[in-house]
Design a protein around this motif. Structure first.
Motif, short mmCIF file in Angstrom:
data_model
loop_
_atom_site.label_atom_id
_atom_site.label_comp_id
_atom_site.label_asym_id
_atom_site.label_seq_id
_atom_site.Cartn_x
_atom_site.Cartn_y
_atom_site.Cartn_z
N ARG A 83 0.89 -1.33 0.00
CA ARG A 83 0.11 -0.01 0.12
C ARG A 83 0.91 1.27 0.03
O ARG A 83 1.95 1.49 0.60
CB ARG A 83 -0.93 0.02 1.21
CG ARG A 83 -1.94 -1.17 1.24
CD ARG A 83 -3.13 -0.45 2.22
NE ARG A 83 -4.14 -1.58 2.03
CZ ARG A 83 -5.20 -1.43 1.36
NH1 ARG A 83 -5.34 -0.45 0.64
NH2 ARG A 83 -6.14 -2.26 1.13
N VAL A 84 0.54 2.19 -0.84
CA VAL A 84 1.13 3.31 -0.87
C VAL A 84 0.30 4.69 -0.93
O VAL A 84 -0.94 4.35 -1.30
CB VAL A 84 2.11 3.57 -2.18
CG1 VAL A 84 3.26 2.54 -2.01
CG2 VAL A 84 1.35 3.44 -3.44
N LYS A 85 0.63 5.72 -0.82
CA LYS A 85 -0.19 6.93 -0.56
C LYS A 85 -0.67 7.02 -2.17
O LYS A 85 0.00 6.93 -3.06
CB LYS A 85 0.47 8.25 -0.17
CG LYS A 85 1.06 8.14 1.28
CD LYS A 85 1.90 9.47 1.26
CE LYS A 85 2.57 9.24 2.94
NZ LYS A 85 3.73 10.17 2.66
N LYS A 86 -2.02 7.28 -2.18
CA LYS A 86 -2.81 7.54 -3.43
C LYS A 86 -2.23 8.39 -4.16
O LYS A 86 -1.92 8.17 -5.27
CB LYS A 86 -3.89 7.74 -3.08
CG LYS A 86 -5.05 7.77 -4.46
CD LYS A 86 -6.40 7.97 -4.25
CE LYS A 86 -7.31 7.89 -5.63
NZ LYS A 86 -6.62 7.79 -6.76
N ASN A 87 -1.91 9.57 -3.62
CA ASN A 87 -1.35 10.85 -4.48
C ASN A 87 0.20 10.31 -4.84
O ASN A 87 0.25 10.76 -6.04
CB ASN A 87 -1.41 12.09 -3.70
CG ASN A 87 -0.36 12.08 -2.39
OD1 ASN A 87 -0.02 10.88 -1.98
ND2 ASN A 87 0.11 13.16 -1.99
N LEU A 88 0.73 9.69 -4.31
CA LEU A 88 2.16 9.51 -4.54
C LEU A 88 1.99 8.26 -5.84
O LEU A 88 2.67 8.63 -7.13
CB LEU A 88 2.98 8.52 -3.66
CG LEU A 88 4.36 8.13 -4.07
CD1 LEU A 88 5.17 9.25 -4.31
CD2 LEU A 88 4.92 7.41 -2.57
N LYS A 89 1.20 7.17 -6.08
CA LYS A 89 0.93 6.55 -6.93
C LYS A 89 0.41 7.12 -8.26
O LYS A 89 0.86 7.08 -9.20
CB LYS A 89 -0.20 5.52 -6.60
CG LYS A 89 -0.56 4.41 -7.70
CD LYS A 89 -1.62 3.51 -7.06
CE LYS A 89 -1.92 2.63 -8.25
NZ LYS A 89 -2.91 3.11 -9.23
N ASP A 90 -0.66 8.11 -7.93
CA ASP A 90 -1.05 8.89 -8.78
C ASP A 90 -0.19 9.83 -9.76
O ASP A 90 0.09 9.84 -10.94
CB ASP A 90 -2.37 10.02 -8.64
CG ASP A 90 -3.49 9.15 -8.16
OD1 ASP A 90 -3.50 7.77 -8.53
OD2 ASP A 90 -4.32 9.59 -7.69
N GLU A 91 0.76 10.39 -9.00
CA GLU A 91 2.03 11.47 -9.43
C GLU A 91 2.83 10.30 -10.10
O GLU A 91 3.36 10.60 -11.39
CB GLU A 91 2.79 11.97 -8.23
CG GLU A 91 2.11 13.04 -7.97
CD GLU A 91 1.96 14.30 -8.75
OE1 GLU A 91 3.12 14.46 -9.34
OE2 GLU A 91 1.11 14.91 -8.81
#
Length: 81
Positions: A17-25
């Motif tokens: 699991r990673v931060k959503k905003n990090l994955k999106d970026e």
């Protein structure tokens, strides 16, 4: 005699699991997350192995016992039992 060399690269599924905003970026920037994670894991494993080897060398320097002395000590200890 025929010898076949089979290169079998085994893989394993890794779920994190990673931060959503990090994955999106990362996706927006075209970062290959699989390659990035795999590369970082390879670096970390190599680093840990190198540290372990260095630690083993340090410990070996502290042990001023030859192989012959070690064998003799083991034999003597076994005889005492």
């Amino acid at each position: 005699m025929i010898v076949y060399k089979v290169s079998c690269l085994e893989t394993e599924v890794l779920s994190i699991r990673v931060k959503k905003n990090l994955k999106d970026e990362a996706e927006k920037m075209g970062i290959d997350v699989k390659a990035a994670v795999e590369g970082l894991l390879e670096e970390l494993v190599a680093e840990k192995k190198a540290k372990a080897q260095e630690r083993a060398k340090e410990l070996k320097k502290l042990m001023h016992v030859s192989v012959e002395e070690w064998i003799q000590d083991v034999k003597e200890t076994r005889q005492e039992m």
